[in-house]
Design a protein around this motif. Structure first.
Motif, PDB file in Angstrom:
ATOM      1  N   GLU A   1      16.333  14.773   5.246  1.00 14.90           N
ATOM      2  CA  GLU A   1      15.020  15.427   5.120  1.00 14.90           C
ATOM      3  C   GLU A   1      13.883  14.440   5.400  1.00 14.90           C
ATOM      4  O   GLU A   1      12.928  14.765   6.096  1.00 14.90           O
ATOM      5  N   ALA A   2      14.040  13.226   4.850  1.00 12.49           N
ATOM      6  CA  ALA A   2      12.996  12.215   5.058  1.00 12.49           C
ATOM      7  C   ALA A   2      12.850  11.906   6.537  1.00 12.49           C
ATOM      8  O   ALA A   2      11.746  11.735   7.052  1.00 12.49           O
TER       9      ALA A   2
ATOM     10  N   ALA B   1       0.822  -1.211   0.000  1.00 11.61           N
ATOM     11  CA  ALA B   1       0.000   0.000   0.000  1.00 11.61           C
ATOM     12  C   ALA B   1       0.857   1.261   0.000  1.00 11.61           C
ATOM     13  O   ALA B   1       0.406   2.329  -0.365  1.00 11.61           O
ATOM     14  N   LYS B   2       2.128   1.130   0.431  1.00  9.72           N
ATOM     15  CA  LYS B   2       3.037   2.271   0.382  1.00  9.72           C
ATOM     16  C   LYS B   2       3.450   2.571  -1.044  1.00  9.72           C
ATOM     17  O   LYS B   2       3.997   3.634  -1.315  1.00  9.72           O
ATOM     18  N   GLY B   3       3.273   1.614  -1.945  1.00 12.80           N
ATOM     19  CA  GLY B   3       3.692   1.796  -3.325  1.00 12.80           C
ATOM     20  C   GLY B   3       5.023   1.139  -3.615  1.00 12.80           C
ATOM     21  O   GLY B   3       5.646   1.430  -4.630  1.00 12.80           O
ATOM     22  N   LEU B   4       5.486   0.244  -2.728  1.00 14.63           N
ATOM     23  CA  LEU B   4       6.752  -0.444  -2.975  1.00 14.63           C
ATOM     24  C   LEU B   4       6.584  -1.459  -4.099  1.00 14.63           C
ATOM     25  O   LEU B   4       5.515  -2.020  -4.288  1.00 14.63           O
TER      26      LEU B   4
ATOM     27  N   VAL C   1      10.200   6.475   6.762  1.00 11.06           N
ATOM     28  CA  VAL C   1      11.170   7.048   5.828  1.00 11.06           C
ATOM     29  C   VAL C   1      11.096   6.361   4.468  1.00 11.06           C
ATOM     30  O   VAL C   1      11.164   7.006   3.423  1.00 11.06           O
ATOM     31  N   GLU C   2      10.908   5.061   4.507  1.00  6.36           N
ATOM     32  CA  GLU C   2      10.824   4.296   3.266  1.00  6.36           C
ATOM     33  C   GLU C   2       9.757   4.867   2.327  1.00  6.36           C
ATOM     34  O   GLU C   2       9.996   5.048   1.133  1.00  6.36           O
ATOM     35  N   ALA C   3       8.579   5.157   2.888  1.00  3.69           N
ATOM     36  CA  ALA C   3       7.486   5.685   2.071  1.00  3.69           C
ATOM     37  C   ALA C   3       7.821   7.087   1.562  1.00  3.69           C
ATOM     38  O   ALA C   3       7.567   7.412   0.400  1.00  3.69           O
ATOM     39  N   VAL C   4       8.402   7.924   2.430  1.00  2.00           N
ATOM     40  CA  VAL C   4       8.701   9.302   2.033  1.00  2.00           C
ATOM     41  C   VAL C   4       9.728   9.321   0.912  1.00  2.00           C
ATOM     42  O   VAL C   4       9.569  10.005  -0.102  1.00  2.00           O
TER      43      VAL C   4
END
Lengths: 326, 626
Positions: free
Chosen positions: B128-129, A230-233, B115-118
């Motif tokens: 920054e993330a 859902a995060k888009g990974l 952070v991974e999503a950002v």
């Protein structure tokens, strides 16, 4: 963490003593010294005198646990258990029954040959199994997944003996790529080791890939994987980053416990490829009815297993932040 | 203005061994900017599948979007390539899930996961993330976000984890947040906080929210517009106030009536017979046919379109009719109603009203005095007991004959442990339980045996509390064998049939395995098992919390009627205060192992004295249509 390791070692002590006792019962009570002597000397034409003589020569002429004919501490000290079995606790394996060789020295000399075959088989095996399992898990539900599983079942169903003999025939006899069997020390060992390693990896691959596939598929069904998607990974990141690290937890139980056994050797491989390791040592001892060696190896196997279990528990803390051993 | 999300005729199907499951079958709705649209309905109605379809995350290879379009800010997204869809997920549309306990990856820190999503969606440096992530953790009101950033999920409570999920979902400033049952597994006070937080951040970021819930009161308090889903279709859709004030579809009406509440105390709850069918078994015509109390002859064969009234003219549904009250029911179609097949199928009879019984001055059945249960905490190399966790810390309770005492409190307050200790399923550390004048804490083994059959328990989870390898009849009979050893085989069988009949199952169902029953039926087996040994006192440990509203109503009615028929006493352990209002005569509020307040339901609910009780009561979402 340190507390935990100390506690585990304390727990291991009664287990090791128990194993020692069981080994003694198995080798001296179920199978008496008389039986041993008869088997070694041959069934025919053995007089009780000859048996008694053999027993005295090898130190088996004592009672098992309590020596009534002695006084004081001798009651306990002058027994088979105290002289033959108890020293196993500090890895004093004594001398073999047949050739009177020092078992501990023999084990020390032979374990590296076992290690030379077992370590590459172990590492390459895990890498191959996990790689294929991840590819199949990635392709889940497709025809590739199905054919992969079918191939695994076929690989599992064929006897290891077939791989060994077939491999020796194909690579050793027909293609002449590797020697059929034998061993050499130092760098020359490599050419002798390749064939057993390849065959070891192939014969274990069917079960291994199937096991790891199941582990990965179970992880892929979990809620946090849905979150990751859902995060888009991308599916690759989901599988290789999020699922892999979690899947390592069940994989570890399966793998770490067998690390101590890398020194123990494989009975089948070593005897077929004439590798002078501990596996062939055991087989030879069984064939020669040399119970001192068999007893030493059985006991050593149990100790290695206990070490493997402690290692497994400790390695959990390294991959799973939820496990804090206190 | 273009809506943020517009769903047109979406159909998501699943290939199953039993046929094609039409989980979502042609639904259309739109969500405007800054708006909260709610999908409400029982489990198995297609709400979550709708959410996953919008996320373009329908679980393959068996599930697929068969038809329909989704427009995000006017741009169609179902036809996009996988890599383009990934750019939308987590960036333009993000989602939070029902299960905060399992939705975070256990082996990565909270910081890493945000952070991974950002970093994925915005070109940001790690520094920054990190700042964005820490900022978001602060925004969702988590204390010391810097420390939390390095923490693993297992160190956090469910409510805190859901906050982390929200922080993660909103870190990329999405246009649409899908919240799929975001508070279902949380306590009512935490639920209130989380819902308020979502509302606040939504206003701040001007985001739209698709709220999915089975809880009508949550929807009432949080949504601007509501779509009621049943059987993969939206059966009614309108503004929130409108739908609650003037529900039109029989399903909506029944759902509202099935919810327990204080005003329904004297009568049985309105139930919907049966349960939501599996998606492969949906009826061909109106999906609600077979369970509907106003079903007509033609309903099962003909599917009603979604009608709306505008200027008193009947119009069929167009997405642009945001203001209209739309309903998919033949009752509102004059064309259908004028036909001969509009003859009613005969009303499903309503249960007779329950006579209200005065509960005061009844004799005492069970008294609990100073009950304590401590868990030892073990530490050190030799695992010495270094302290105690006071799960139940000296509670006093009184249960009167034929009445219900509710033990309420949030998860972890010790209420389940208390229930088990009262029944001596676990050995209490201290205190007395006096049942019919006998202190059962002093009894053990054989001496306790006669009391075992008089005191029984119904467990929370009907899915895991029945042995999957035993048939229903054997499960019921097993208790009889051990607790009523005097009974012969024949009379045991007779009694099994009788209790099955009592709980609304047929005696031939005795030869079925638990997996062949629905959740509600399984809970009926649990009740039958208890009734078989003729108890006088039953502990109901969250007995209905895993069931749908309509099924919960059936079970609550059943419990109430057996209570009246046999004069049973209940200890109702629950976190759901609306059930307490409906079921209980007296209530004890538990917090941190202690009883903070107790009294009759009227006293506690109208005039709570303790701060904690007041907070608990305020947190309960309510439907108040003025």
């Amino acid at each position: 963490m340190l507390n935990y390791v100390i506690r585990r070692i304390i727990y291991a002590i009664p287990i090791i003593i128990g194993v020692n006792l069981l080994t003694a019962i198995l080798f001296f009570y179920v199978n008496t010294p008389d039986d041993m002597a008869r088997k070694i000397l041959g069934e025919k034409n053995v007089t009780p005198q000859v048996i008694e003589g053999w027993k005295r020569e090898h130190g088996y002429d004592l009672p098992l646990f309590v020596n009534e004919s002695e006084k004081g501490a001798g009651k306990v000290l002058r027994t088979i258990f105290f002289q033959k079995s108890l020293p196993l606790l500090w890895l004093n394996f004594g001398r073999s029954d047949r050739n009177n060789i020092d078992i501990r020295r023999e084990i020390r000399g032979r374990m590296w040959a076992s290690f030379a075959v077992a370590l590459p088989t172990f590492i390459i095996g895990i890498l191959v199994d996990i790689t294929f399992a991840m590819i199949i898990a990635y392709m889940r539900g497709t025809s590739l997944d199905l054919s992969g599983v079918v191939a695994c079942v076929i690989l599992m169903s064929v006897s290891t003996l077939f791989y060994i003999i077939g491999g020796q025939y194909l690579f050793g006899k027909m293609l002449r790529l590797f020697p059929i069997s034998g061993y050499s020390t130092g760098i020359h060992a490599v050419k002798f080791v390749i064939l057993p390693v390849v065959i070891g990896v192939i014969s274990g691959a069917g079960g291994g890939i199937r096991f790891y596939r199941t582990v990965f598929l179970e992880e892929l069904g979990k809620d946090y994987i849905r979150t990751a998607r859902a995060k888009g990974l991308s599916e690759g990141t989901v599988l290789f980053k999020h699922a892999l690290k979690n899947a390592m937890i069940p994989v570890l139980t399966n793998v770490v416990v067998s690390i101590p056994f890398l020194f123990y050797g494989s009975l089948l491989m070593e005897s077929f490829f004439s590798i002078p390791g501990l596996g062939s040592f055991t087989i030879d001892a069984i064939n020669a009815q040399d119970f001192a060696i068999v007893r030493a190896m059985v006991y050593l196997g149990s100790i290695l297993y206990i070490i493997g279990l402690v290692l497994t528990d400790i390695s959990y803390t390294l991959v799973d932040p939820r496990v804090r051993l206190g | 203005m273009t809506p943020v999300l517009e769903v047109k005729n979406l159909k998501t199907y699943f290939r199953t061994p039993f046929g094609l499951g039409k989980a979502v079958d042609g639904i259309s709705f739109s969500i405007g900017k800054g708006e909260t649209f709610a999908l409400v309905g029982e489990s198995g109605c297609g709400k979550s599948v709708t959410a996953l379809s919008i996320m373009q995350l329908v679980p393959g290879p068996h599930g697929f979007i068969a038809e329909g379009e989704c427009f995000l800010n006017g741009k169609e997204i179902t036809g996009l390539s996988e890599s383009e869809k990934r750019k939308i997920r987590g960036n333009n549309i993000s989602m939070i899930f029902q299960e905060p306990m399992t939705s975070l990856n256990p082996v990565f820190t909270i910081g890493e996961q945000i952070v991974e999503a950002v970093k994925l969606h915005h070109k940001k440096s790690s520094r920054e993330a990190r700042d964005i992530a820490v900022g978001m953790l602060g925004k969702v009101r988590l204390k010391s976000p810097e420390t939390l950033f390095k923490e693993y999920p297992h160190r956090l409570s469910g409510g805190m984890r859901q906050r982390v999920m929200i922080a993660m979902a909103l870190a990329c400033k999405p246009d649409l947040l899908i919240a799929d049952e975001p508070t279902t597994s949380l306590d009512v006070t935490i639920q209130r906080e989380i819902l308020n937080l979502i509302k606040e951040l939504q206003t701040e970021m001007f985001a739209s929210v698709l709220l999915i819930s089975h809880n009508l009161a949550v929807v009432f308090e949080n949504a601007n517009r509501v779509g009621v889903m049943y059987g993969g279709k939206i059966v009614e859709m309108s503004g929130t106030k409108d739908i609650f004030r003037n529900p039109m579809h029989p399903y909506t009406i029944k759902l509202l009536r099935a919810a327990p509440g204080v005003e329904k105390r004297t009568k049985p709850l309105d139930t919907i017979p049966g349960a939501v069918p599996a998606s492969v078994d949906f009826p061909a015509g109106c999906r609600f046919s077979g369970r509907c109390h106003r079903e007509m002859e033609g309903c099962a064969a003909m599917e009603p379109p979604l009608y709306g009234r505008e200027n008193s003219h009947l119009v069929t549904h167009l997405v642009t009719h945001l203001a209209a009250h739309l309903v998919a029911c033949h009752l509102y179609d004059p064309g259908f109603m004028s036909k001969p097949y509009s003859r009613p199928l005969g009303k499903i009879p309503e249960a007779a009203p329950l006579p209200a019984l005065p509960h005061k001055d009844r004799e005492t059945l069970l008294t609990v005095k100073g009950l304590k249960y401590y868990y030892p905490v073990k530490k050190g190399i030799l695992k010495k007991t270094t302290g105690y966790l006071r799960a139940v810390d000296g509670i006093d309770l009184t249960v009167r004959k034929g009445s219900t005492l509710a033990l309420v409190g949030e998860s972890g307050c010790g209420k389940t442990t208390a229930g088990k200790a009262i029944l001596k399923l676990i050995e209490p550390t201290e205190g007395n339980v006096i049942f019919k004048g006998c202190d059962i804490t002093r009894l053990s083994g054989r001496g306790l045996l006669p009391y075992r059959s008089l005191m029984q328990i119904i467990f929370q989870d009907p899915y895991s509390s029945l042995d999957p390898r035993m048939m229903a009849g054997d499960i019921i009979e097993e208790g009889l064998k051990s607790l009523k050893p005097g009974l012969g085989k024949k009379s045991r069988k007779e009694r099994v049939s009788r209790v099955l009949d009592m709980v609304g199952l047929t005696p031939d169902m005795r030869n079925r395995y638990p997996h062949e029953f629905s959740g509600g039926q399984r809970q009926r087996i649990g009740i039958a098992r208890v009734l078989a040994v003729e108890p006088e006192f039953i502990v109901c440990d969250e007995a209905t919390s895993s069931l749908d509203v309509s099924v919960q109503a059936q079970i609550l009615n059943l419990l109430k009627s057996i209570q009246q028929d046999f004069g049973l006493s209940f200890l109702f352990i629950t976190h759901d205060l609306s059930i307490v209002e409906y079921m209980a005569d007296e209530v004890a509020v538990m917090y941190d192992g202690k009883i903070v307040e107790s009294g009759t339901v009227e006293e506690i609910f109208t005039n709570p004295k303790e701060e904690y009780t007041k907070r608990l009561l305020l947190a309960v979402p309510r439907i108040e249509v003025a």
